[in-house]
Design a protein around this motif. Sequence first.
Motif, PDB file in Angstrom:
ATOM      1  N   GLU A 117      38.957  30.656 -13.914  1.00  0.00           N
ATOM      2  CA  GLU A 117      37.494  30.491 -13.885  1.00  0.00           C
ATOM      3  C   GLU A 117      36.821  31.758 -14.423  1.00  0.00           C
ATOM      4  OE1 GLU A 117      34.101  28.104 -12.956  1.00  0.00           O
ATOM      5  OE2 GLU A 117      36.208  27.544 -12.780  1.00  0.00           O
ATOM      6  N   TYR A 131      36.777  30.847  -3.707  1.00  0.00           N
ATOM      7  CA  TYR A 131      36.915  29.840  -4.752  1.00  0.00           C
ATOM      8  C   TYR A 131      36.959  28.457  -4.126  1.00  0.00           C
ATOM      9  CZ  TYR A 131      39.025  27.135  -8.543  1.00  0.00           C
ATOM     10  OH  TYR A 131      39.287  26.188  -9.502  1.00  0.00           O
ATOM     11  N   VAL A 132      36.314  27.514  -4.813  1.00  0.00           N
ATOM     12  CA  VAL A 132      36.382  26.097  -4.450  1.00  0.00           C
ATOM     13  C   VAL A 132      36.875  25.341  -5.676  1.00  0.00           C
ATOM     14  CG1 VAL A 132      35.100  24.063  -3.675  1.00  0.00           C
ATOM     15  CG2 VAL A 132      34.458  26.333  -2.827  1.00  0.00           C
ATOM     16  N   PRO A 151      37.339  22.549  -8.416  1.00  0.00           N
ATOM     17  CA  PRO A 151      36.305  21.667  -8.969  1.00  0.00           C
ATOM     18  C   PRO A 151      36.207  20.306  -8.279  1.00  0.00           C
ATOM     19  CG  PRO A 151      37.455  22.783 -10.739  1.00  0.00           C
ATOM     20  CD  PRO A 151      38.192  23.122  -9.461  1.00  0.00           C
ATOM     21  N   ARG A 202      33.913  20.608  -5.069  1.00  0.00           N
ATOM     22  CA  ARG A 202      32.607  21.278  -5.121  1.00  0.00           C
ATOM     23  C   ARG A 202      31.477  20.334  -4.723  1.00  0.00           C
ATOM     24  NH1 ARG A 202      33.898  24.736 -10.617  1.00  0.00           N
ATOM     25  NH2 ARG A 202      35.405  26.086  -9.572  1.00  0.00           N
ATOM     26  N   ALA A 245      32.090  26.033   0.276  1.00  0.00           N
ATOM     27  CA  ALA A 245      31.965  27.478   0.069  1.00  0.00           C
ATOM     28  C   ALA A 245      31.161  28.096   1.202  1.00  0.00           C
ATOM     29  CB  ALA A 245      31.314  27.778  -1.282  1.00  0.00           C
ATOM     30  N   VAL A 257      40.050  25.295  -1.110  1.00  0.00           N
ATOM     31  CA  VAL A 257      39.211  26.495  -1.090  1.00  0.00           C
ATOM     32  C   VAL A 257      40.047  27.676  -0.627  1.00  0.00           C
ATOM     33  CG1 VAL A 257      37.078  25.226  -0.608  1.00  0.00           C
ATOM     34  CG2 VAL A 257      38.327  26.239   1.267  1.00  0.00           C
ATOM     35  N   GLU A 301      25.766  29.992  -9.026  1.00  0.00           N
ATOM     36  CA  GLU A 301      25.938  29.263  -7.768  1.00  0.00           C
ATOM     37  C   GLU A 301      26.434  30.190  -6.670  1.00  0.00           C
ATOM     38  OE1 GLU A 301      28.571  29.767 -10.302  1.00  0.00           O
ATOM     39  OE2 GLU A 301      28.277  27.644 -10.719  1.00  0.00           O
TER      40      GLU A 301
END
Length: 149
Positions: free
Chosen positions: A23, A77-78, A80, A83, A88, A59, A117
């Motif tokens: 990412e 981190y989450v 995709p 999300r 988070a 996560v 975000e």
Amino acid sequence: MTFTEVGIDHPDAVVLTEQVQQEYVRRYGSADSTPMDAAQFRAPHGVFLVGYLDLLPVVCGGWRVHGEHEAEVKRMYVAPSARGRGLARALLAELERTARAAGRRRLVLETGIAQPEAIGLYTSSGYTAVPGFGVYKDYPESRYFGKTL
């Protein structure tokens, strides 16, 4: 969502932290080069959590000692596929809880402008701007936040 404390070298943690590094590559052009030692994320020096949804790791994130009474949040981190569900925010609350239980009085973290975000999550969770630190302290794209627990 269930959170499990694992080593940052646990297989599920490794998969998720590799995804977060990709990412960073996608958003910034390179992986995060901040030194990470697995011992920093083990009690009493820190914690690393993986969150499971329907038994799947989706996560991750941790904190490590940063100064006398602070802890630094790392590798939130989450995935995709998970999300947009508030995971988070739940992870951040759990990191705050575990840091407070370990005697930490404040959390600090670094993120970047290509992660709006994340900035939104932190500011809406009571984090405010703090002076830069660490590997990216002189990068204009970096943003630093802290919160008293």
